[in-house]
Design a protein around this motif. Structure first.
Motif, PDB file in Angstrom:
ATOM      1  N   GLU A 177      73.159  36.728  35.468  1.00  0.00           N
ATOM      2  CA  GLU A 177      72.856  37.969  35.701  1.00  0.00           C
ATOM      3  C   GLU A 177      73.806  39.075  35.025  1.00  0.00           C
ATOM      4  O   GLU A 177      73.606  40.015  34.471  1.00  0.00           O
ATOM      5  N   SER A 178      75.254  38.505  34.994  1.00  0.00           N
ATOM      6  CA  SER A 178      76.117  39.624  34.448  1.00  0.00           C
ATOM      7  C   SER A 178      76.847  39.155  33.408  1.00  0.00           C
ATOM      8  O   SER A 178      77.080  40.007  32.423  1.00  0.00           O
ATOM      9  N   THR A 232      77.052  44.458  30.352  1.00  0.00           N
ATOM     10  CA  THR A 232      78.387  44.422  31.557  1.00  0.00           C
ATOM     11  C   THR A 232      79.446  43.569  30.780  1.00  0.00           C
ATOM     12  O   THR A 232      80.637  44.360  30.901  1.00  0.00           O
ATOM     13  N   GLU A 285      71.907  44.436  40.484  1.00  0.00           N
ATOM     14  CA  GLU A 285      71.482  45.615  41.141  1.00  0.00           C
ATOM     15  C   GLU A 285      71.889  45.852  42.518  1.00  0.00           C
ATOM     16  O   GLU A 285      71.955  44.756  43.230  1.00  0.00           O
ATOM     17  N   ARG A 319      71.704  45.634  46.572  1.00  0.00           N
ATOM     18  CA  ARG A 319      70.926  45.164  47.363  1.00  0.00           C
ATOM     19  C   ARG A 319      71.491  44.485  48.534  1.00  0.00           C
ATOM     20  O   ARG A 319      72.500  44.200  48.387  1.00  0.00           O
ATOM     21  N   SER A 352      76.241  46.698  43.248  1.00  0.00           N
ATOM     22  CA  SER A 352      76.025  45.995  42.029  1.00  0.00           C
ATOM     23  C   SER A 352      77.574  45.684  41.325  1.00  0.00           C
ATOM     24  O   SER A 352      78.476  46.263  41.727  1.00  0.00           O
ATOM     25  N   ARG A 370      78.124  46.135  38.475  1.00  0.00           N
ATOM     26  CA  ARG A 370      78.631  47.455  37.583  1.00  0.00           C
ATOM     27  C   ARG A 370      79.094  48.497  38.398  1.00  0.00           C
ATOM     28  O   ARG A 370      80.269  48.922  37.991  1.00  0.00           O
ATOM     29  N   GLN A 371      78.919  48.603  39.596  1.00  0.00           N
ATOM     30  CA  GLN A 371      79.294  49.462  40.586  1.00  0.00           C
ATOM     31  C   GLN A 371      80.674  49.164  40.846  1.00  0.00           C
ATOM     32  O   GLN A 371      81.614  49.829  40.613  1.00  0.00           O
TER      33      GLN A 371
END
Length: 688
Positions: free
Chosen positions: A59-60, A66, A126, A128, A133, A135-136
């Motif tokens: 995912e990342s 990313t 993201e 959830r 996330s 990235r955050q």
């Protein structure tokens, strides 16, 4: 273009070699680069069989945007926790202290001096379920680093000081006593669910070390409750989906579903779990003669040899949880192990397919995912005539072998191979399977040949190897303790004293490099790389702690040789069991098992006779099958004044020209015997 991980020996690191993230291995240059660029270090720790590690990578770490942000604002370091358990332990302690939980993947942000200031495990792409996330998280850490540097430094410094203040001492707790062991058993009875046989809790890991304690406590103290608990735990595991009902061997753990139904496994298969459980089930058979225990022990041994043995003779670390679903082509967890009734009928035919579905709890609606079921034995007692049961399982195994198999981590870890050597050697002896003893000997040969390293004038044990090449990382305390334990078991089974000698070599290094003056043990050597804290932990994780593994091997070696230094070191190390055993017995099971050996002696058994004499073989087998906790066994020819390869054989002679066994305990020796039945009586119940 491959990153810096392309030259790694770790399969886990190699899985990330083609990521767009500019990964660094754990090395000084990575921290120098962070210092030069004035950016924080992002540390990501995982292992190759970790399902959520793969998820976060996909995912990342495989995402170009990313990766670009990571490359621009961090120096990213990837660590295989199985190669660097010291790095993992230090930063996992920080994660758990800060968040109250831990696990893998482990994500830590730290200063260029290695001081951590922000932690987590898996972060989704993201936000959830209340999680930010990834990235955050990256942006938040970057902003804190650039605009609130003083605050970051204060947090990092405080965390580092707190960790440094957690150092343990062997202290003055004293050695474990009868009361220590009884209180530990009492606490365990409160933790177990008598209806299911399992320990309480939704996540159920195999409690191998605790079961070994229970079996030893029963053997020494005659506790029926301890034996019943051991039998209940072993029966529950063997009949559940934790155990691979088709191919043998155990998965990592099982979960209790939220909506009811059978337990669901996390499907990775680890060498350490299977080595420990193989030995435990063999010991249960030794104590009770249980057919189930015998079958599970042998099937687990055969699984290790069939699916984990490497071309060099060692044993690979793990099989992945994920594999390719033959229907969808997607990599999903459990695809290799799950079945539908239709698939059973396709392999076995209508009649046998329906029988197997009933035996193994396979339903039309499914007990796992997408209408599939994971096999288990929901009923008590035999499901069918043994021959029919074995024939059906063999046909299912042959069919499953045609499915895409889970990936294998071919890394050979010294500690876990030591556990496998002990398990296979004893299984081979108990069940008259010389091929298993041969596999144990070959693995031990590999450890000596490849993992013993004397380059640079400094002798050490290498932590890992792969494809016949030793890794660069130094062994930690568990490597020395578990490999010594494996060598001692192999010496007892084969009568080859060289393994006792190699064990002594490793244990001398434990005394010299891992032990403080007060007897405190550390997980890394005195001359190892300095981290923000020198790791030490006497509690078990999925395998015995290095602290208590070393204590057990030291105690056995002292019994073999009479070494006061090794006996004293073992006794001082076991003070922590006296302190922790009554309070948290599930987390110091191996220490409690070693304490049983200490309280019993351990007994020293010397068996002498002429090579090839069937009477010698009978006495030797009886000695190995004795249940006295931690008893050490030496076997060889009579006549050597110094004992030859085994000090216990010194001065031991034949009795009336017949092979004889000598049993000593607490500096007192019984009369020698030539009778296997009499010897069995001196060492506890033995199987015929």
């Amino acid at each position: 273009m491959p990153n810096r991980l392309a030259q790694a020996t770790s399969p886990y690191l190699l899985q990330h070699a083609d990521n767009p993230v500019d990964w660094w291995p754990w090395e000084t240059d990575a921290f120098e680069e962070a210092r030069r660029r004035d950016v924080p270090v992002f540390l990501s720790v995982g292992y190759s069989a970790c399902h959520w590690c793969h998820v976060m990578a996909h995912e990342s770490f495989e995402d170009d945007d990313t990766a670009a942000y990571m490359n621009g604002h961090f120096v990213s370091v990837k660590v295989d926790r199985e190669e660097r358990p010291d790095v993992d332990a230090v930063y996992m302690e920080a994660v758990q202290a800060a968040t109250g939980q831990g696990g893998w993947p482990m994500s830590v942000f730290m200063t260029p001096d290695g001081e951590p200031f922000y932690f987590g495990t898996y972060f989704p792409p993201e936000a959830r379920h209340g999680m930010p996330s990834f990235r955050q998280v990256l942006e938040g850490v970057h902003n804190a680093w650039t605009s609130r540097r003083d605050e970051v430094g204060e947090v990092a410094g405080k965390i580092t000081r707190d960790l440094a203040g957690r150092e343990l001492s062997a202290g003055d707790a004293g050695m474990p006593t009868e009361e220590t062991q009884a209180l530990a058993l009492l606490q365990l009875t409160r933790d177990v669910d008598p209806a299911s046989g399992w320990f309480k809790g939704d996540t159920k890991f195999p409690p191998s070390m605790v079961i070994e304690f229970l079996l030893r406590h029963h053997a020494r103290a005659g506790s029926v409750a301890a034996l019943e608990m051991a039998e209940g735990l072993c029966g529950a595991m063997a009949r559940s989906s934790l155990y691979d009902q088709v191919g043998g061997g155990f998965h990592r753990y099982v979960l209790t579903p939220r909506v009811g139904g059978p337990l669901v496994p996390h499907f990775e298969k680890m060498l350490y779990d299977n080595a420990l459980l193989c030995r435990v089930y063999a010991h249960l058979w030794r104590a009770t003669g249980s057919d189930l225990a015998r079958r599970v022990a042998l099937e687990t041994a055969d699984f290790m040899v069939r699916e984990l043995r490497t071309a060099q003779g060692g044993f690979a670390s793990a099989l992945d949880a994920d594999s390719e679903d033959p229907l969808t082509g997607e990599h999903v967890e459990g695809a290799y192990y799950a079945w539908t009734p239709a698939q059973l009928r396709e392999v076995l035919g209508e009649a046998d397919g329906d029988l197997a579905a009933g035996w193994f709890g396979v339903t039309e609606e499914g007990t796992f995912e997408h209408g599939t079921s994971v096999l288990r034995l929901p009923q008590d007692g035999p499901v069918a005539e043994a021959g029919k049961f074995a024939e059906v399982r063999a046909r299912l195994l042959a069919a499953r072998d045609r499915r895409p198999a889970p990936g294998r981590d071919d890394k050979v870890v010294a500690a876990w191979n030591g556990l496998a050597v002990a398990a296979l050697a004893e299984c081979g002896a108990y069940f008259e399977r010389p091929d298993l003893v041969e596999r144990a000997t070959e693995a031990a040969d590999l450890l000596v040949r490849l993992h013993f390293d004397a380059t640079g004038g400094r002798v050490r044990l290498a932590r890992t190897s792969k494809d016949g090449r030793a890794g660069a990382n130094a062994g930690v305390l568990e490597d020395y303790g578990d490999v010594a334990e494996g060598f001692l078991a192999l010496a007892a089974v084969t009568g080859e004293g060289v393994w006792l000698e190699f064990a002594g070599f490793l244990l001398d290094l434990v005394l010299d490099r891992f032990t403080a003056e007060d007897g405190t043990l550390y997980d890394t050597a005195h001359d190892a790389e300095r981290l923000i804290r020198r790791p030490q932990d006497p509690t078990d994780t999925a395998a015995p702690s290095g602290w208590t593994a070393a204590a057990g091997a030291l105690l056995s070696y002292a019994a073999h040789t009479g070494s006061e230094a090794h006996r004293t070191a073992a006794e001082r190390a076991l003070g922590v069991v006296h302190a922790l055993g009554p309070r948290v017995p599930r987390f110091i099971g191996h220490g409690l098992a070693v304490a049983e050996a200490l309280l019993d002696g351990p007994r020293e058994v010397a068996v002498v006779g002429r090579p090839g004499d069937p009477a010698l073989a009978a006495l030797h087998r009886t000695a190995l099958l004795g249940t006295a906790p931690g008893a050490v066994v030496a076997v060889g020819p009579p006549g050597a004044a110094d004992g030859g390869e085994f000090p216990l054989l010194a001065g031991r002679t034949l009795v009336e020209d017949r092979p004889a066994a000598y049993v000593c305990r607490h500096f007192v020796c019984a009369r020698p015997t030539t009778d296997p039945a009499a010897l069995a009586g001196e060492l506890g119940t033995a199987r015929a």
